[in-house]
Design a protein around this motif. Structure first.
Motif, short mmCIF file in Angstrom:
data_model
loop_
_atom_site.label_atom_id
_atom_site.label_comp_id
_atom_site.label_asym_id
_atom_site.label_seq_id
_atom_site.Cartn_x
_atom_site.Cartn_y
_atom_site.Cartn_z
N TYR A 49 -39.75 14.47 -18.24
CA TYR A 49 -39.18 15.65 -17.89
C TYR A 49 -38.06 15.95 -16.54
N LEU A 50 -38.49 15.12 -15.79
CA LEU A 50 -37.19 15.34 -14.52
C LEU A 50 -36.19 14.55 -14.84
N HIS A 51 -36.31 13.22 -15.63
CA HIS A 51 -35.05 12.62 -16.09
C HIS A 51 -34.33 13.64 -17.14
N ASP A 52 -34.88 14.11 -18.15
CA ASP A 52 -34.42 14.93 -18.98
C ASP A 52 -33.61 16.24 -18.39
N PHE A 53 -34.34 16.75 -17.48
CA PHE A 53 -33.66 17.93 -16.62
C PHE A 53 -32.28 17.44 -16.24
N LEU A 54 -32.27 16.25 -15.40
CA LEU A 54 -30.95 15.85 -14.95
C LEU A 54 -30.06 15.44 -15.89
N ALA A 55 -30.35 14.69 -16.94
CA ALA A 55 -29.42 14.36 -17.85
C ALA A 55 -28.81 15.50 -18.75
N ALA A 56 -29.58 16.31 -18.80
CA ALA A 56 -28.95 17.61 -19.86
C ALA A 56 -27.88 18.20 -18.82
N ARG A 57 -27.85 18.01 -17.65
CA ARG A 57 -26.51 18.44 -16.85
C ARG A 57 -25.70 17.44 -16.71
N ASP A 58 -25.56 16.49 -17.39
CA ASP A 58 -24.81 15.05 -17.29
C ASP A 58 -24.88 14.71 -16.19
N PHE A 59 -25.66 14.52 -15.25
CA PHE A 59 -25.72 13.71 -14.07
C PHE A 59 -26.13 12.58 -14.57
N PRO A 60 -25.31 11.51 -13.84
CA PRO A 60 -25.73 10.17 -13.88
C PRO A 60 -27.34 10.01 -13.29
N VAL A 61 -28.17 9.29 -14.06
CA VAL A 61 -29.50 9.03 -13.76
C VAL A 61 -30.10 7.92 -13.98
N SER A 62 -30.95 7.51 -13.33
CA SER A 62 -31.60 6.16 -13.59
C SER A 62 -32.97 5.96 -13.23
N VAL A 63 -33.97 5.46 -13.61
CA VAL A 63 -35.37 5.51 -13.45
C VAL A 63 -35.66 3.96 -13.08
N HIS A 64 -36.71 3.95 -12.19
CA HIS A 64 -37.11 2.49 -11.31
C HIS A 64 -38.46 2.98 -11.12
N ALA A 65 -39.36 1.72 -11.23
CA ALA A 65 -40.86 1.87 -10.77
C ALA A 65 -40.54 1.79 -9.26
N VAL A 66 -41.77 2.43 -8.71
CA VAL A 66 -41.78 2.49 -7.15
C VAL A 66 -41.94 1.20 -6.45
N ASP A 67 -42.66 0.35 -7.07
CA ASP A 67 -42.93 -0.85 -6.68
C ASP A 67 -41.79 -1.84 -6.67
N ALA A 68 -40.92 -1.59 -7.33
CA ALA A 68 -39.46 -2.50 -7.47
C ALA A 68 -38.47 -1.82 -6.57
N VAL A 69 -38.60 -0.39 -6.14
CA VAL A 69 -37.66 0.11 -5.21
C VAL A 69 -38.43 -0.19 -3.86
N ASP A 70 -39.68 -0.21 -3.60
CA ASP A 70 -39.97 -0.67 -2.34
C ASP A 70 -40.05 -2.20 -2.15
N ALA A 71 -39.96 -3.03 -3.15
CA ALA A 71 -39.89 -4.45 -2.86
C ALA A 71 -38.39 -4.80 -2.54
N ALA A 72 -37.34 -4.00 -3.33
CA ALA A 72 -35.83 -4.14 -2.84
C ALA A 72 -35.70 -3.76 -1.42
N ARG A 73 -36.10 -2.61 -0.97
CA ARG A 73 -35.99 -2.11 0.31
C ARG A 73 -36.47 -3.21 1.45
N ASN A 74 -37.82 -3.70 1.05
CA ASN A 74 -38.37 -4.70 1.97
C ASN A 74 -37.81 -5.87 2.00
N ALA A 75 -37.02 -6.34 1.09
CA ALA A 75 -36.13 -7.63 1.15
C ALA A 75 -34.91 -7.47 1.96
N SER A 76 -34.27 -6.21 2.01
CA SER A 76 -33.05 -6.10 2.71
C SER A 76 -33.26 -6.00 4.17
#
Length: 76
Positions: A49-76
């Motif tokens: 729902y949230l992805h489609d809400f943003l995509a309908a407005r032609d906003f660049p949008v991407s979806v990532h798993a929380v675990d992947a985002v946290d891991a990337a942050r902790n690695a930097s």
């Protein structure tokens, strides 16, 4: 949410109190520079729902798993 662990965050959908398992990164090209990204947290039920809400407005949008985002942050 920026700069903090996302794990344990609740869904950004109005009135939803479920734990977020997805991060939706987006920007409004009319307002934000190309390198700026906003983030919404989403539970499994509301990620589409949230992805489609943003995509309908032609906003660049991407979806990532929380675990992947946290891991990337902790690695930097």
């Amino acid at each position: 949410m920026i700069g903090a662990d996302i794990e344990g965050t609740i869904c950004s959908r109005a009135q939803c109190r479920a734990e977020a398992v997805w991060v939706i990164e987006w920007r409004n090209p009319r307002l934000h520079a190309p390198d700026r990204r906003k983030q919404w947290a989403a539970c499994a039920e509301h990620v589409r729902y949230l992805h489609d809400f943003l995509a309908a407005r032609d906003f660049p949008v991407s979806v990532h798993a929380v675990d992947a985002v946290d891991a990337a942050r902790n690695a930097s």
